[in-house]
Write an enzyme that holds these catalytic residues in place. Structure first.
Site, PDB file in Angstrom:
ATOM      1  N   ASN A  86       2.261  -7.195  -1.725  1.00  0.00           N
ATOM      2  CA  ASN A  86       1.221  -7.760  -2.587  1.00  0.00           C
ATOM      3  C   ASN A  86       1.485  -7.419  -4.047  1.00  0.00           C
ATOM      4  O   ASN A  86       1.957  -6.315  -4.352  1.00  0.00           O
ATOM      5  CB  ASN A  86      -0.143  -7.195  -2.185  1.00  0.00           C
ATOM      6  CG  ASN A  86      -0.522  -7.543  -0.754  1.00  0.00           C
ATOM      7  OD1 ASN A  86      -0.231  -8.633  -0.280  1.00  0.00           O
ATOM      8  ND2 ASN A  86      -1.149  -6.614  -0.054  1.00  0.00           N
ATOM      9  N   HIS A  99       5.282  -1.860  -3.040  1.00  0.00           N
ATOM     10  CA  HIS A  99       5.434  -1.367  -1.666  1.00  0.00           C
ATOM     11  C   HIS A  99       5.502  -2.534  -0.697  1.00  0.00           C
ATOM     12  O   HIS A  99       4.732  -3.479  -0.805  1.00  0.00           O
ATOM     13  CB  HIS A  99       4.315  -0.401  -1.267  1.00  0.00           C
ATOM     14  CG  HIS A  99       2.933  -0.890  -1.572  1.00  0.00           C
ATOM     15  ND1 HIS A  99       2.400  -0.919  -2.849  1.00  0.00           N
ATOM     16  CD2 HIS A  99       1.963  -1.383  -0.760  1.00  0.00           C
ATOM     17  CE1 HIS A  99       1.171  -1.389  -2.809  1.00  0.00           C
ATOM     18  NE2 HIS A  99       0.885  -1.694  -1.550  1.00  0.00           N
TER      19      HIS A  99
HETATM   20  P1  AMP Z   1      -1.876  -2.759  -0.810  1.00  0.00           P
HETATM   21  O1  AMP Z   1      -3.226  -3.333  -0.537  1.00  0.00           O
HETATM   22  O2  AMP Z   1      -0.756  -3.707  -0.527  1.00  0.00           O
HETATM   23  O3  AMP Z   1      -1.804  -2.137  -2.192  1.00  0.00           O
HETATM   24  O4  AMP Z   1      -1.701  -1.578   0.252  1.00  0.00           O
HETATM   25  C1  AMP Z   1      -1.866  -0.221  -0.037  1.00  0.00           C
HETATM   26  C2  AMP Z   1      -1.661   0.513   1.267  1.00  0.00           C
HETATM   27  O5  AMP Z   1      -1.454   1.888   0.982  1.00  0.00           O
HETATM   28  C3  AMP Z   1      -2.842   0.426   2.233  1.00  0.00           C
HETATM   29  O6  AMP Z   1      -2.409  -0.155   3.467  1.00  0.00           O
HETATM   30  C4  AMP Z   1      -3.273   1.874   2.402  1.00  0.00           C
HETATM   31  O7  AMP Z   1      -3.708   2.177   3.704  1.00  0.00           O
HETATM   32  C5  AMP Z   1      -1.999   2.623   2.038  1.00  0.00           C
HETATM   33  N1  AMP Z   1      -2.197   3.997   1.569  1.00  0.00           N
HETATM   34  C6  AMP Z   1      -3.049   4.412   0.611  1.00  0.00           C
HETATM   35  N2  AMP Z   1      -2.940   5.748   0.430  1.00  0.00           N
HETATM   36  C7  AMP Z   1      -1.988   6.183   1.299  1.00  0.00           C
HETATM   37  C8  AMP Z   1      -1.421   7.446   1.609  1.00  0.00           C
HETATM   38  N3  AMP Z   1      -1.814   8.565   0.975  1.00  0.00           N
HETATM   39  N4  AMP Z   1      -0.474   7.519   2.566  1.00  0.00           N
HETATM   40  C9  AMP Z   1      -0.073   6.401   3.215  1.00  0.00           C
HETATM   41  N5  AMP Z   1      -0.563   5.169   2.978  1.00  0.00           N
HETATM   42  C10 AMP Z   1      -1.517   5.053   2.033  1.00  0.00           C
END
Ligand code: AMP
Length: 138
Positions: A86, A99
């Site tokens: 995204n 990511h």
């Molecule tokens: P997005 O909406 O594409 O920005 O996705 C961000 C992702 O990061 C989400 O799926 C969250 O669950 C994940 N996330 C946030 N904090 C952490 C963390 N500390 N460790 C692993 N995943 C995380």
């Protein structure tokens, strides 16, 4: 350098369930998985969106993404999956650090659900638009 949660994971200040690391890339389990095996693959370079990423980090990500997908398949036994990336708040990006999500799709209920409001591409509009994108690439 933006102080995102992913920056702090890269720096080792915040723990993660690491699955892969090299000098340019880190991969770890998503803390709120959409399905078992949901993995995040991130560049160590602190680019917010994919268009801001260097060719070097992009190449490093591209080189390992299929390998990590194969490892997730092997570990979960789930052969179908989505790769999602995204860019921008309006496009559901919560963390401003590039990511790639690898999200196993074991069945209809688990994994990524997608809305796909497709329309028809007008031939003339397609011709003009492709020309504009080609011009922007040079
Ligand atoms: P997005 O909406 O594409 O920005 O996705 C961000 C992702 O990061 C989400 O799926 C969250 O669950 C994940 N996330 C946030 N904090 C952490 C963390 N500390 N460790 C692993 N995943 C995380």
């Amino acid at each position: 350098m933006a102080d995102t949660i992913f920056r702090r994971i890269i720096d080792g200040e915040v723990p993660c369930h690491k699955v892969y690391e090299d000098d340019k890339v880190l991969a770890f389990l998503d803390i709120n998985p959409l399905s078992r095996g949901h993995t995040l693959v991130i560049p160590k370079e602190p680019a917010e969106t994919l268009d801001q990423l260097s060719d070097e980090s992009a190449a490093a990500l591209g080189r390992v993404l299929p390998r990590i997908c194969r490892a997730v398949i092997a570990a979960t036994g789930v052969r179908e999956y989505n790769v999602l990336e995204n860019n921008g708040r309006g496009a559901h990006q919560a963390i401003p650090h590039v990511h790639f999500h690898i999200i196993p799709k074991p069945d209809r209920e688990q994994g990524l659900g997608i809305g796909w409001p497709a329309k028809s591409l007008d031939a003339e509009e397609g011709r003009k638009l492709a020309e504009q994108i080609r011009a922007a690439l040079t």
